[in-house]
Design a protein around this motif. Sequence first.
Motif, PDB file in Angstrom:
ATOM      1  N   ASN A   1       0.780  -1.287  -0.077  1.00 50.14           N
ATOM      2  CA  ASN A   1       0.024   0.360  -0.139  1.00 50.14           C
ATOM      3  C   ASN A   1       0.800   1.164   0.102  1.00 50.14           C
ATOM      4  N   MET A   2       1.914   1.189   0.619  1.00 52.48           N
ATOM      5  CA  MET A   2       2.759   2.382   0.906  1.00 52.48           C
ATOM      6  C   MET A   2       4.175   2.460  -0.078  1.00 52.48           C
ATOM      7  N   SER A   3       4.512   1.314  -0.663  1.00 54.30           N
ATOM      8  CA  SER A   3       5.834   1.518  -1.251  1.00 54.30           C
ATOM      9  C   SER A   3       5.814   0.229  -2.308  1.00 54.30           C
ATOM     10  N   THR A   4       6.783   0.522  -2.993  1.00 58.45           N
ATOM     11  CA  THR A   4       7.271  -0.587  -4.165  1.00 58.45           C
ATOM     12  C   THR A   4       8.810  -0.860  -4.024  1.00 58.45           C
ATOM     13  N   ARG A   5       9.028  -2.223  -3.754  1.00 55.47           N
ATOM     14  CA  ARG A   5      10.521  -2.382  -3.494  1.00 55.47           C
ATOM     15  C   ARG A   5      10.831  -3.243  -4.803  1.00 55.47           C
ATOM     16  N   LEU A   6      12.188  -3.108  -5.315  1.00 57.76           N
ATOM     17  CA  LEU A   6      12.784  -3.517  -6.464  1.00 57.76           C
ATOM     18  C   LEU A   6      14.031  -4.498  -6.026  1.00 57.76           C
ATOM     19  N   PHE A   7      14.082  -5.585  -6.517  1.00 61.88           N
ATOM     20  CA  PHE A   7      15.235  -6.512  -6.281  1.00 61.88           C
ATOM     21  C   PHE A   7      16.098  -6.736  -7.671  1.00 61.88           C
ATOM     22  N   GLY A   8      17.305  -6.754  -7.520  1.00 57.64           N
ATOM     23  CA  GLY A   8      18.069  -6.760  -8.863  1.00 57.64           C
ATOM     24  C   GLY A   8      19.493  -6.045  -8.912  1.00 57.64           C
ATOM     25  N   THR A   9      20.082  -6.411  -9.982  1.00 53.82           N
ATOM     26  CA  THR A   9      21.625  -5.609  -9.751  1.00 53.82           C
ATOM     27  C   THR A   9      21.268  -4.180  -9.846  1.00 53.82           C
ATOM     28  N   PHE A  10      22.071  -3.403  -9.580  1.00 50.20           N
ATOM     29  CA  PHE A  10      22.116  -2.101  -9.351  1.00 50.20           C
ATOM     30  C   PHE A  10      21.825  -1.575 -10.736  1.00 50.20           C
ATOM     31  N   ASP A  11      22.611  -1.816 -11.817  1.00 53.81           N
ATOM     32  CA  ASP A  11      22.495  -1.339 -13.076  1.00 53.81           C
ATOM     33  C   ASP A  11      21.281  -1.495 -13.716  1.00 53.81           C
ATOM     34  N   ALA A  12      20.409  -2.750 -13.577  1.00 54.31           N
ATOM     35  CA  ALA A  12      19.432  -3.056 -14.126  1.00 54.31           C
ATOM     36  C   ALA A  12      18.026  -2.422 -13.356  1.00 54.31           C
ATOM     37  N   VAL A  13      18.278  -1.980 -12.042  1.00 52.08           N
ATOM     38  CA  VAL A  13      17.119  -1.479 -11.268  1.00 52.08           C
ATOM     39  C   VAL A  13      17.290   0.076 -11.406  1.00 52.08           C
ATOM     40  N   THR A  14      18.409   0.814 -11.775  1.00 52.81           N
ATOM     41  CA  THR A  14      18.615   2.039 -12.007  1.00 52.81           C
ATOM     42  C   THR A  14      18.167   2.471 -13.364  1.00 52.81           C
ATOM     43  N   ALA A  15      18.596   1.349 -14.373  1.00 50.69           N
ATOM     44  CA  ALA A  15      17.958   1.722 -15.820  1.00 50.69           C
ATOM     45  C   ALA A  15      16.599   1.724 -15.680  1.00 50.69           C
ATOM     46  N   LEU A  16      15.868   0.488 -15.149  1.00 49.23           N
ATOM     47  CA  LEU A  16      14.492   0.693 -15.191  1.00 49.23           C
ATOM     48  C   LEU A  16      13.785   1.942 -14.315  1.00 49.23           C
TER      49      LEU A  16
ATOM     50  N   GLY B   1       4.784  16.257 -16.067  1.00 47.28           N
ATOM     51  CA  GLY B   1       5.295  17.238 -15.545  1.00 47.28           C
ATOM     52  C   GLY B   1       5.828  17.324 -14.249  1.00 47.28           C
ATOM     53  N   LYS B   2       5.593  17.935 -13.217  1.00 43.10           N
ATOM     54  CA  LYS B   2       6.288  17.828 -11.967  1.00 43.10           C
ATOM     55  C   LYS B   2       5.808  16.901 -11.046  1.00 43.10           C
ATOM     56  N   ILE B   3       6.794  16.051 -10.640  1.00 45.92           N
ATOM     57  CA  ILE B   3       6.597  14.575 -10.049  1.00 45.92           C
ATOM     58  C   ILE B   3       7.947  14.571  -9.003  1.00 45.92           C
ATOM     59  N   VAL B   4       7.585  14.125  -7.652  1.00 42.32           N
ATOM     60  CA  VAL B   4       8.575  13.819  -6.753  1.00 42.32           C
ATOM     61  C   VAL B   4       8.670  12.430  -6.548  1.00 42.32           C
ATOM     62  N   PHE B   5       9.827  11.860  -6.831  1.00 41.42           N
ATOM     63  CA  PHE B   5      10.014  10.626  -6.710  1.00 41.42           C
ATOM     64  C   PHE B   5      11.232  10.377  -5.505  1.00 41.42           C
ATOM     65  N   VAL B   6      10.789   9.446  -4.475  1.00 35.64           N
ATOM     66  CA  VAL B   6      11.595   9.337  -3.275  1.00 35.64           C
ATOM     67  C   VAL B   6      12.244   7.751  -3.539  1.00 35.64           C
ATOM     68  N   CYS B   7      13.495   7.654  -3.734  1.00 39.89           N
ATOM     69  CA  CYS B   7      13.982   6.354  -3.541  1.00 39.89           C
ATOM     70  C   CYS B   7      15.118   6.155  -2.596  1.00 39.89           C
ATOM     71  N   LYS B   8      15.377   4.980  -2.274  1.00 39.65           N
ATOM     72  CA  LYS B   8      16.447   4.513  -1.121  1.00 39.65           C
ATOM     73  C   LYS B   8      16.960   3.343  -1.694  1.00 39.65           C
ATOM     74  N   TYR B   9      18.221   3.324  -1.759  1.00 40.53           N
ATOM     75  CA  TYR B   9      19.081   2.113  -2.254  1.00 40.53           C
ATOM     76  C   TYR B   9      19.692   1.429  -0.924  1.00 40.53           C
ATOM     77  N   LEU B  10      19.617   0.004  -1.106  1.00 47.91           N
ATOM     78  CA  LEU B  10      20.255  -0.460   0.091  1.00 47.91           C
ATOM     79  C   LEU B  10      21.279  -1.551  -0.519  1.00 47.91           C
ATOM     80  N   GLN B  11      22.394  -1.611  -0.163  1.00 43.58           N
ATOM     81  CA  GLN B  11      23.398  -2.546  -0.689  1.00 43.58           C
ATOM     82  C   GLN B  11      22.945  -3.950  -0.022  1.00 43.58           C
ATOM     83  N   GLY B  12      23.046  -4.954  -0.856  1.00 37.06           N
ATOM     84  CA  GLY B  12      22.683  -6.322  -0.503  1.00 37.06           C
ATOM     85  C   GLY B  12      21.442  -6.827  -0.614  1.00 37.06           C
TER      86      GLY B  12
END
Length: 80
Positions: free
Chosen positions: A32-47, A60-71
């Motif tokens: 309900n509150m978030s979407t988590r993506l799991f994969g290689t850094f390059d693939a997730v970032t490109a997507l 137009g104006k949209i705010v994106f909030v992303c958090k990256y976690l190693q592992g």
Amino acid sequence: MYPLQDGYKPKIKEFLDDINDRAGDIEIRSSNMSTRLFGTFDAVTALLNHAMRASMQKYGKIVFVCKYLQGDARELKGYD
């Protein structure tokens, strides 16, 4: 994703549909509150770069909030 205009739900759904359609080897888990993506850094970032650019160009104006976690954080509890 926080679209800065009325009628935001269809815009968020379109963004999620876009990343799900293009996911490939990336695992996507939405709640309900978030979407988590799991994969290689390059693939997730490109997507994300593709989907964020498409949303901003269309809406137009949209705010994106992303958090990256190693592992691999798939085993963390309390996020589903």
